[in-house]
Design a protein around this motif. Structure first.
Motif, PDB file in Angstrom:
ATOM      1  N   ASN A  95       0.824  -1.208   0.000  1.00 29.55           N
ATOM      2  CA  ASN A  95       0.000   0.000   0.000  1.00 29.55           C
ATOM      3  C   ASN A  95       0.857   1.257   0.000  1.00 29.55           C
ATOM      4  OD1 ASN A  95      -2.356  -1.468  -0.056  1.00 29.55           O
ATOM      5  ND2 ASN A  95      -2.616  -1.459   2.172  1.00 29.55           N
ATOM      6  N   ALA A  96       1.935   1.221   0.785  1.00 32.26           N
ATOM      7  CA  ALA A  96       2.800   2.404   0.829  1.00 32.26           C
ATOM      8  C   ALA A  96       3.452   2.633  -0.537  1.00 32.26           C
ATOM      9  CB  ALA A  96       3.864   2.254   1.917  1.00 32.26           C
ATOM     10  N   VAL A  97       3.913   1.569  -1.177  1.00 33.60           N
ATOM     11  CA  VAL A  97       4.554   1.727  -2.484  1.00 33.60           C
ATOM     12  C   VAL A  97       3.540   2.280  -3.490  1.00 33.60           C
ATOM     13  CG1 VAL A  97       5.513   0.485  -4.457  1.00 33.60           C
ATOM     14  CG2 VAL A  97       6.329  -0.038  -2.152  1.00 33.60           C
ATOM     15  N   GLU A 100       2.467   6.018  -2.290  1.00 32.55           N
ATOM     16  CA  GLU A 100       3.548   7.004  -2.414  1.00 32.55           C
ATOM     17  C   GLU A 100       4.062   7.064  -3.847  1.00 32.55           C
ATOM     18  OE1 GLU A 100       3.726   8.842  -0.079  1.00 32.55           O
ATOM     19  OE2 GLU A 100       3.111   7.698   1.697  1.00 32.55           O
ATOM     20  N   GLY A 101       3.824   5.987  -4.613  1.00 33.78           N
ATOM     21  CA  GLY A 101       4.357   5.950  -5.973  1.00 33.78           C
ATOM     22  C   GLY A 101       3.398   6.472  -7.017  1.00 33.78           C
ATOM     23  N   LYS A 102       2.192   6.871  -6.582  1.00 36.62           N
ATOM     24  CA  LYS A 102       1.154   7.285  -7.546  1.00 36.62           C
ATOM     25  C   LYS A 102       1.639   8.336  -8.515  1.00 36.62           C
ATOM     26  CE  LYS A 102      -3.489   6.146  -6.418  1.00 36.62           C
ATOM     27  NZ  LYS A 102      -3.742   5.800  -5.008  1.00 36.62           N
ATOM     28  N   GLU A 103       2.289   9.361  -7.969  1.00 39.96           N
ATOM     29  CA  GLU A 103       2.689  10.477  -8.835  1.00 39.96           C
ATOM     30  C   GLU A 103       3.744  10.058  -9.858  1.00 39.96           C
ATOM     31  OE1 GLU A 103       5.255  13.520  -7.003  1.00 39.96           O
ATOM     32  OE2 GLU A 103       4.951  12.435  -5.113  1.00 39.96           O
ATOM     33  N   TYR A 104       4.401   8.911  -9.611  1.00 37.93           N
ATOM     34  CA  TYR A 104       5.413   8.444 -10.561  1.00 37.93           C
ATOM     35  C   TYR A 104       4.885   7.317 -11.443  1.00 37.93           C
ATOM     36  CZ  TYR A 104       8.453  10.768  -7.165  1.00 37.93           C
ATOM     37  OH  TYR A 104       9.030  11.653  -6.319  1.00 37.93           O
ATOM     38  N   ASN A 105       3.627   6.924 -11.247  1.00 39.48           N
ATOM     39  CA  ASN A 105       3.096   5.786 -12.002  1.00 39.48           C
ATOM     40  C   ASN A 105       3.821   4.494 -11.659  1.00 39.48           C
ATOM     41  OD1 ASN A 105       0.880   5.690 -13.523  1.00 39.48           O
ATOM     42  ND2 ASN A 105       1.871   6.175 -15.464  1.00 39.48           N
ATOM     43  N   TYR A 106       4.183   4.381 -10.404  1.00 35.82           N
ATOM     44  CA  TYR A 106       4.970   3.237  -9.934  1.00 35.82           C
ATOM     45  C   TYR A 106       4.201   1.946 -10.150  1.00 35.82           C
ATOM     46  CZ  TYR A 106       9.027   1.920  -7.147  1.00 35.82           C
ATOM     47  OH  TYR A 106      10.241   1.440  -6.732  1.00 35.82           O
TER      48      TYR A 106
END
Ligand SMILES: *Cc1c(COP(=O)(O)O)cnc(C)c1O
Length: 607
Positions: A95-97, A100-106
């Motif tokens: 969930n954290a990845v 927190e990664g949303k803005e990078y399209n992780y």
């Protein structure tokens, strides 16, 4: 070792202030405070603390460094990352990845069917999913279903047969065809503990000949426009940057060759994981020889150079770093239950009217020990206790004499080490090996630090408090499993010193750091010790909140998870008790309740 090597391994995530180790973020809470607050609610076993802000920090660091290198080198491809689920599949990490990664399209990487389902569940539509590992037709069909559902998914083939299966599924069903990647078998291999993923005899990947075969097959089946990625992964925790560069050169050239062979939709190079984390507490044994800055600029520079030389379009760069992203976000806290030598205190001495001469000598040594004679007296004491053991075995002294001898020699050892601790002489270091204190920790190494048990991987460890005073006792750590491998022995090359604490007067906690990668799902239930209770800590400007408590499994649950019937356990235990003789009805009821309470708690010690 100054301050437990915090300058080496902590990456500024933690600081020492007022004798406490604190989070170096926003309100800077001390870990001890957090632990005390959690333990107020009766949680006495080991605790896993989760810090999502540290995942955010790593994601940002990865992207910032790569994007800067791209700018600096005038590189034309983009940077993308996926998180390999095998490194930590627990909701707190995933969930954290994802958040927190949303803005990078992780994106997420899956290596098994279950991980693929998890990736389909957690990836934001539009972010990448990559799929590695061995696959059957069912798993490949699942990839088609993911693609049909809107996911941007790439199947990395580990062998020609997988490509044949993809072609079969594409012919049998009219589902959207996923992108195809090829894992290449490099002749370059890594080094270090986890290096078995690269090299000619690696477990995974296609050889040069197989790659040529795959291209032909893709062209013949009109799927060449689906080939989008080549992939390699030479091993985890790559401590030396040289093999990484070598692998990059090789993979970069394969990419360029394939472009030239007409793979015109091939646009991505996936360099796998392997980005190392610093676990070392001692500057002389640093575990990696490069930084994230050097890593990212080397990757970007090398790929640019290869493509420019061959006049080929710069590929987009993908990484699958796992350890680098999540290792730092979890800290294991273990209460110390006992200091072994504390069983030997002065109050327990009980002398006779006439003591054996060696005991009298020990009494004198203990009384007269001082700074100038202490090493000599210490040697004498060690000599005497050996002689006393021999005398006991031969029947010349009794158990009381032996007990007095053991207590006296421990008192002498402690005093001498204390007096000499200011100057770490060779002599003293040798003695520390012999005379280390044993700290019993309320945890299972098999459950919480499996890589220590299986691979001798060291994790930074330090006390949470008393950091204003120098710790002086050479320490070995024993866990509470009934297994002698459940021990972190004193290592004279990397000596751990801890404080001499009277646990009757105060608590003492150790923190194991950088345990967020691989340890949780690798951990095993040896002795039926389960996952420690877990708490997510969100730190804000003036405080912090404790959320997402995941309690350690209770005794009934762990028994039922290995196949025993929960209801039957309770019934049998209760029946036995009900059928026994009780003089008092109230006591019978109380005992039943007690039994029920006990089996509904986790199995860690509660003192
Ligand atoms: C395990 C694995 C990774 C993650 O490696 P880290 O060293 O944890 O970054 C990445 N890709 C593949 C294919 C893997 O098997």
């Amino acid at each position: 070792m100054k301050d437990f090597g915090i300058d080496i391994w902590a990456n500024n995530n933690f600081i020492i202030e007022d004798g406490l180790i604190k989070l170096n973020y926003k309100s800077k809470p001390s870990i001890l405070n957090i632990v005390k607050e959690i333990r107020k609610n009766n949680s006495k076993g080991p605790i896993l603390l989760i810090f999502p802000h540290l995942i955010k920090k790593q994601i940002k660091s990865l992207y910032t460094n790569f994007n800067e290198a791209i700018k600096e080198n005038n590189y034309k491809g983009s940077f993308n990352a996926v998180f390999p689920l095998k490194v930590n599949q627990f909701p707190h990490a995933v969930n954290a990845v994802v958040n927190e990664g949303k803005e990078y399209n992780y994106g997420l990487e899956a290596g098994s069917k279950a991980e693929l389902v998890l990736a389909m569940l957690k990836t934001t539509i539009g972010s990448n999913i990559t799929v590695n590992g061995f696959k059957d037709k069912e798993m490949i069909t699942l990839c088609f279903i993911a693609s049909q559902s809107g996911h941007n998914i790439t199947i990395t083939i580990e062998g020609i047969n997988e490509l044949q299966t993809i072609i079969e599924v594409a012919q049998e069903r009219s589902l959207k065809i996923p992108n195809i990647g090829i894992r290449v078998r490099l002749h370059s291999s890594g080094s270090g503990t986890w290096a078995k993923s690269g090299g000619m005899d690696a477990k995974f990947g296609l050889t040069a000949t197989e790659i040529i075969g795959a291209i032909k097959l893709l062209k013949d089946s009109q799927l060449i426009n689906k080939l989008s990625m080549i992939h390699f992964h030479i091993g985890s925790q790559m401590e030396d940057i040289a093999p990484i560069k070598k692998a990059l050169r090789e993979a970069g050239n394969i990419y360029a060759e394939l472009r030239k062979m007409g793979a015109s939709s091939l646009e991505n190079i996936n360099i796998g994981g392997g980005l190392a984390v610093e676990y070392d507490q001692y500057s002389h044994g640093k575990s990696r020889n490069y930084s994230i800055e050097e890593f990212s600029s080397s990757v970007v520079f090398l790929l640019g150079e290869i493509m420019d030389a061959k006049n080929v379009k710069h590929p987009n760069i993908f990484t699958e770093s796992g350890r680098f992203i999540v290792a730092s976000h979890a800290v294991l806290i273990t209460p110390v239950l006992e200091l072994f030598s504390h069983d030997y205190h002065e109050g327990l001495l009980s002398f006779k009217k006439i003591n054996p001469p060696l005991i009298n000598e020990l009494i004198d040594l203990n009384a007269l020990l001082n700074n100038s004679n202490c090493i000599e007296y210490l040697h004498d004491a060690l000599d005497h206790i050996e002689s006393l053991f021999t005398l006991f075995d031969l029947g010349y002294i009794d158990l009381q004499d032996r007990s007095n001898g053991e207590i006296l020699s421990h008192l002498i050892i402690k005093k001498a080490l204390y007096l000499k601790s200011a100057h770490h002489t060779n002599e003293l270091e040798q003695l520390q090996v012999k005379l280390q204190e044993k700290y019993l920790i309320n945890a299972s190494i098999f459950q919480s630090l499996p890589d220590y048990w299986g691979l001798n991987q060291n994790f930074p460890v330090m006390p949470l408090h008393h950091l204003e005073t120098t710790a002086q006792r050479g320490a070995s750590l024993w866990d509470i499993t009934c297994d002698s491998d459940g021990e972190i022995g004193f290592n004279p090359d990397k000596p751990l010193y801890l404080h001499d604490i009277d646990l009757d007067k105060e608590e003492y906690f150790l923190g194991f750091f950088n345990v967020g990668a691989y340890q949780e799902t690798l951990g095993m239930n040896h002795n039926l010790f389960t996952h420690p209770s877990e708490y997510t800590i969100e730190i804000n400007e003036d405080n912090y909140t404790i959320t997402n408590e995941i309690e350690s499994q209770n005794i009934l649950k762990i028994l039922s998870s290995i196949g025993y019937d929960e209801m039957m356990i309770i019934k049998k235990l209760k029946d036995n008790l009900l059928n026994s003789d009780f003089s008092d009805k109230k006591e019978k009821n109380d005992t039943l309740l007690l039994l029920e309470t006990y089996v509904k708690q986790n199995g860690y010690l509660r003192n």
